[in-house]
Design an enzyme around this catalytic site. Structure first.
Site: not given
Length: 231
Positions: A45-46, A75, A96, A98, A121, A170, A228
């Protein structure tokens, strides 16, 4: 896989977010699971990406979210990741971010329609948007309930056919067979979100791509008789 190897793979995937300009400062995290050991490696975290090292990653058990190895706090999104691993049993990595366009769709609380073959696709149909989280969920266990938002949204969907979601208000989450593929899907989702925004801007009344074209493009890349790419 050793904890060292697990951390290394998760670290490299985390650094790819920076390479692909999907994050600034500390706005993102990637994890990778080891199903045999029932643990995952996740970004602490951070910790800024500029100073992140493989040994900083934290090993967390999937059932109780306890730190198994590591000196830093994992996290703040850890419980969302572990919830997804417990409910989507075929995935091996979660990302995850932003990122700008995908987060804009999240803030608008809108699913991303499939307007063209580029989208088809990679995702079979629209990229869904969750319901907005309730006050009760926020008070109960916000990060775990974010995972619940996602898995509730996928009750009638296939998480392999649509390896991505918009969390209302979010930001996006994506997943894949490992951490690297979950980041790949995050990159793809951001481009899909940008294309959809531009499409809707140019043609506000545009309709989603007709289903037969969606079927053709998705199946030729992912179906049982996919042709493909190279074998």
């Amino acid at each position: 896989m050793s904890y060292l190897e697990l951390k290394r793979e998760a670290y490299e995937a985390n650094m790819e977010l920076q390479t692909r300009n999907l994050i600034i400062y500390t706005w993102g995290n990637v994890s990778q699971v080891d199903r045999d050991k029932n643990v995952m490696a996740i970004k602490p975290s951070g910790v800024p990406y500029e100073s992140l090292k493989p040994e900083h990653l934290v090993i967390v058990d999937l059932e109780n979210n306890n730190t198994v190895e590591g000196d830093l706090r994992p996290s703040s999104d850890t419980k969302t990741h572990t919830h997804l691993y417990r409910h989507f049993e075929t995935i091996g990595g979660v990302t995850h971010t932003h990122s700008t366009y995908a987060t804009a769709w999240a803030q608008a609380q809108c699913a991303i329609p499939c307007y063209g073959t580029t989208h088809a696709d990679f995702a079979y149909g629209e990229v869904p948007c969750t319901a907005i989280i309730t006050d009760e969920q926020i008070e109960r266990d916000y990060e775990n309930e974010t995972g619940v938002q996602i898995t509730n949204t996928f009750e009638a969907l296939n998480a392999e056919e649509v390896p991505m979601v918009i969390v209302a208000g979010h930001a996006p989450f994506t997943w894949g067979k490992n951490a690297a593929q979950s980041v790949y899907h995050a990159v793809v989702l951001e481009e899909m979100a940008r294309m959809a925004y531009l499409t809707k801007t140019l043609s506000p009344n545009v309709q989603p791509l007709k289903q037969s074209i969606v079927d053709k493009h998705y199946q030729r890349k992912h179906g049982n008789n996919a042709y493909y790419g190279q074998k």
